[in-house]
Design an enzyme around this catalytic site. Structure first.
Site, mmCIF file in Angstrom:
data_model
loop_
_atom_site.group_PDB
_atom_site.id
_atom_site.type_symbol
_atom_site.label_atom_id
_atom_site.label_comp_id
_atom_site.label_asym_id
_atom_site.label_seq_id
_atom_site.Cartn_x
_atom_site.Cartn_y
_atom_site.Cartn_z
ATOM 1 N N LYS B 131 0.706 -1.017 -0.137
ATOM 2 C CA LYS B 131 -0.069 -0.072 0.253
ATOM 3 C C LYS B 131 0.890 1.166 0.053
ATOM 4 O O LYS B 131 1.938 1.275 0.803
ATOM 5 C CB LYS B 131 -1.003 0.002 1.237
ATOM 6 C CG LYS B 131 -2.042 1.015 1.205
ATOM 7 C CD LYS B 131 -2.851 0.851 2.533
ATOM 8 C CE LYS B 131 -3.919 1.990 2.568
ATOM 9 N NZ LYS B 131 -5.096 1.791 3.635
ATOM 10 N N SER B 206 -9.614 1.583 2.586
ATOM 11 C CA SER B 206 -8.594 2.331 1.827
ATOM 12 C C SER B 206 -7.465 1.509 1.191
ATOM 13 O O SER B 206 -6.777 2.034 0.330
ATOM 14 C CB SER B 206 -7.964 3.312 2.709
ATOM 15 O OG SER B 206 -7.007 2.706 3.670
ATOM 16 N N SER B 230 -10.063 -0.888 6.626
ATOM 17 C CA SER B 230 -9.449 -0.542 5.420
ATOM 18 C C SER B 230 -8.650 -1.883 4.671
ATOM 19 O O SER B 230 -8.335 -1.548 3.595
ATOM 20 C CB SER B 230 -8.517 0.511 5.522
ATOM 21 O OG SER B 230 -9.063 1.553 5.543
#
Lengths: 563, 563
Positions: B131, B206, B230
């Protein structure tokens, strides 16, 4: 407020007095007797057996005698109740006193052992004193606040529940400073707790009642709490062992506290005792009770025998300690330097290595922690005290206790008003970064230890002075570098005072605001702290035992005059 | 600002395009092709061997082929780089692309294995996507902020350092929503990431870039982060496994983040993968690297094989699961109810017990967490974006990407302004009390399980719906009960989506603001989460394997039409 706060105090003190069996009142010595540690043996209240019991400082021995029915739980509980109440009459260390409840519990334990042949748990029959933060169902918890008088607990704190399950016998609770955020012990409800070695000196704080009680041998094991030194300072100033575990290893749920909701720099619970076996027994027993199943903030980490065997530290054969001679700001008083020197010599003689610790940004660390606490502490104290209008204390100085304190919020209480949540986050962010920097600083010592490992532990002062006169352990400025050594640093996880039996016979000129008469500090104990890596309680205990034993051997083999 | 933010974006996008080898560009299908999961196999860019490699979803098998030199690290890395870049052209999932660096690392690993006969570590040769929060020395980390374009890292995040040490091959970073605080994936720098199963739907967020990439089999293992869902939301919406560990088990130090300094409800890092072996391999390998020695906030808890063997859960022989049918506020869409029903039937068929979970104050839990985050989030976002003046997004709705976003701070961004630190503490205090209440609620199930233990785990929806059209996963109101199921509750420590291979073929009328045409959700995956006790990752993994296996068996033995 319907009742003047002094009336509430008077009533509470009356009720406290009534909780003391009349036959245990002693003829108290004159105020001029400063060292009162010998009074329990001299006052005549304790029988030979009760003296034998209460002088058994090794908790492992005590538990063994209980488990083998050499001493009954009622006998042991009675002995410590009596000695605790003697101590209280000398140094004012107790808050709630619940002898009947303790004796009833002890009788149950005796009955259980008699009928089943088995102990209830690893703490079977052991009297345990508790800082006035740990609610017990049916008892008041005032925590030094007039406004909390009459606040009766509807359930036990999780730790209390666990201690009962382990077979322990809670019997008294102990005094604290108002707000808990002082390094001394004084509040509007119970007044001041004194240092048993020299009553003109502070016992430290905030777990000062525990420090004084344990030093008087009025309790074999006490539970205190520590956010910035509140176990370490009183255990050091009173000359007992104290242990500050990492966050969450001892369950906090159900305890009352100051500044609740402050989630960044947390307070922890931990033991005080006159023996390292007491410290270890408590830690191992409570952790083995799996507190994480009962406390949502407790950490799931089982007691680790490999860590206790120092597997990650070369099995303890040749450790490398770093001595922190000072915090980069203030040079400690000579007795503390001598303690460090002696420890260094003892460790070298025992075959370990010793290097110097380079202090790193202690002033900044203190500043950040101070900013976090004071971002909301002023409002917290006002909210709690509002119910009765009791004054918020502005110092720990001796005041005329019959006059109305007139403190205005101008010293310890924060200048910071209306700090925003976002501002607080910025400080917390800096703190986290500095903790990480400290960890990397620790790891970087791998270059200089010669063991292939970073330093195994740090040996550091607890304070730059010994116990000081009342009101002079000035933690009103946590930014003051003198506090640096007490602040939990990134890697500071667990600390234990190492007791020196030698007391200070002379002290040098104080370096800053303290009196320069050595006699001021007469009989004050000296100690040090051992600082290990975070969450490595087992290893810290094992290394403390190693240091303790090295010191004993060294003191035996060299002249005491060297101190 | 000296440069208009759109120019910075244009430059960054140009540089991103340049990082893609030209020979790996494909002829992209028309926008009307919604399910693009088959394109990598059909586009002709991947060789048969590369398809074989990238279709090997079982990470344990992949690692074994690498360790035994059946496949070289360069071959495996090349295959996943190519497939990741195909995926990127279809669903826009990547941020930083560093093929050369990855191949150089892979070549080193091959050389090491060839010359020493040994793997570098347990992740030898495994490509890992990250990420866009995990800095790698020398690369930019934008985390979806225009203002961070040009922010080159001077060191690796601790997790990256550990992954390299374990033999892994980081090769791409993946897209996020601006601020990270959305359940979708869109920002001003890289735009929007789409759901590979149906490009009109969100991939969640996310960690949406990870979810989309892993679902495309463009990465065997990805690292995401989760504060309020997330990792769970994108793994669920994209149909992969995802795992949200407890605080501190995977090191966060050195990662960039939103709302830094918010110390009360923390974000955690965790893996996404198409196999449970991928999840377990990552957790075991990283924990075995002792991250607590490198990250001051990491927890010292070794990988516990007893916990993985479910010693505390009756060795897994007869578990008792609680089904959370809803959060007490919103009834999930029928496909999710069917998934819960099927799981219940599968567990009963496998000899386990199943009871109903009674939801407890989810709305209140969401409200408290929302108040904590928004106490400073607005100022945080403004401070970060101030450097370039890029707009702070006010929704995840589809906007014309060629026009200037005109968002004012009126929707997701907090109404709360100038919340004081003390006010924040009060909310945090309530949150801690509610966490404790949830733990006690969990413990109280011992009365109804019949196993002598409280429930071993909860099986719950991840959301009341599957993936939804872009802009419709409205987490602007965390108080909305629909989010209750995603919020980490007291005991919620670790969660894993359980993948159902069956996709929704029809959906019932949506219960609130969603379109009521079932075709809207066509091909959206369905999954569930398994919620265990805090810090019990090992047991949660083992129980997820048990549920997964029970479902497989059940699906084999019953008609698929029952779904």
């Amino acid at each position: 407020m319907s009742t003047h706060w002094r009336e509430l105090v008077a009533d509470k003190r009356r009720r406290q007095n009534e909780s003391i069996p009349k036959e245990w009142l002693i003829t108290t010595p004159p105020q001029s007797l400063l060292d009162v540690t010998k009074v329990p043996e001299q006052c005549g209240l304790l029988s030979a057996k009760e003296l034998d019991i209460t002088n058994t400082v090794d908790v492992a021995v005590l538990l063994n005698k209980l488990a083998t029915s050499q001493w009954s739980a009622v006998e042991v509980t009675t002995a410590f109740c009596k000695r605790a109440i003697i101590a209280h009459q000398l140094v004012n260390c107790l808050t709630e006193i619940f002898v009947d409840r303790a004796l009833a519990r002890a009788a149950e334990l005796d009955e259980h052992l008699k009928t089943t042949g088995k102990v209830v748990g690893p703490l079977h029959g052991l009297p345990i004193s508790l800082k006035d933060q740990l609610p017990i169902k049916g008892l008041e918890t005032t925590m030094g606040y007039v406004s909390w008088i009459g606040k009766y607990a509807t359930r036990d704190a999780v730790l209390v529940e666990i201690l009962y399950d382990l077979g322990a016998v809670p019997f008294v609770r102990t005094n604290v400073p108002q707000t808990l955020m002082w390094g001394e012990t004084y509040n509007n409800v119970y007044g001041r707790t004194l240092n048993p070695h020299n009553r003109t000196l502070t016992c430290g704080g905030s777990s000062g009642g525990e420090g004084a009680l344990v030093a008087m041998k009025g309790s074999p094991l006490g539970v205190g709490s520590d956010i910035g030194g509140s176990i370490r300072i009183p255990s050091y100033m009173c000359g007992t062992y104290g242990f500050r575990p990492s966050y969450g290893r001892i369950p906090y749920a159900g305890a009352v506290n100051s500044m609740e909701g402050q989630d960044s720099v947390l307070s922890v619970l931990g033991p005080l005792s006159n023996s390292l076996s007491g410290i270890k027994t408590f830690m191992q027993a409570v952790i083995s009770a799996e507190p994480w199943l009962k406390d949502s903030l407790a950490r799931r980490k089982k007691w680790d025998n490999d860590e206790y065997a120092l597997v990650e530290h070369g099995s303890g054969k040749q450790l490398c300690f770093a001595i922190m001679w000072n915090d980069g700001q203030v040079i400690p008083h000579p007795p503390i330097i001598r303690a460090l020197e002696m420890t260094k010599a003892a460790l070298l003689a025992a075959g370990h290595k010793v290097i110097d610790w380079q202090p790193l940004q202690h002033r900044e660390l203190c500043r950040l922690v101070y900013l976090i606490w004071t971002s909301g502490s002023g409002e917290d104290y006002k909210a709690v005290t509002a119910a009765t209008g009791e004054p918020v204390l502005t110092s720990m100085d001796i005041v005329d206790e019959n006059s109305e304190p007139t403190g205005t919020l101008n010293t310890f209480l924060p200048e910071q008003q209306h700090v925003s949540a976002y501002q607080l986050w910025q400080v917390q962010k800096e703190k986290t970064a500095l903790r990480q920097k400290h960890l990397e600083h620790w790891n970087s010592t791998v270059q200089s230890t010669g063991t292939g490992r970073p330093v195994d532990a740090i040996i550091a002062p607890v304070a730059p002075y010994t116990a000081v006169p009342h009101g002079m352990n000035k933690n009103r400025r946590m930014t003051s570098s003198t506090k640096g050594m007490r602040i939990p640093m990134s890697y500071v996880i667990a600390l234990s005072s190492i007791r020196f039996r030698e007391f200070i016979r002379k002290a040098n000129t104080a370096s800053f605001y303290l009196p320069d008469d050595p006699a001021t500090f007469s009989d004050a104990p000296v100690g040090l702290q051992l600082v290990g890596r975070s969450q490595e309680e087992e290893a810290v205990l094992a290394m403390t035992e190693i240091v303790d034993s090295a010191l004993s051997q060294y003191k035996t083999s060299t002249s005491a005059s060297r101190l």
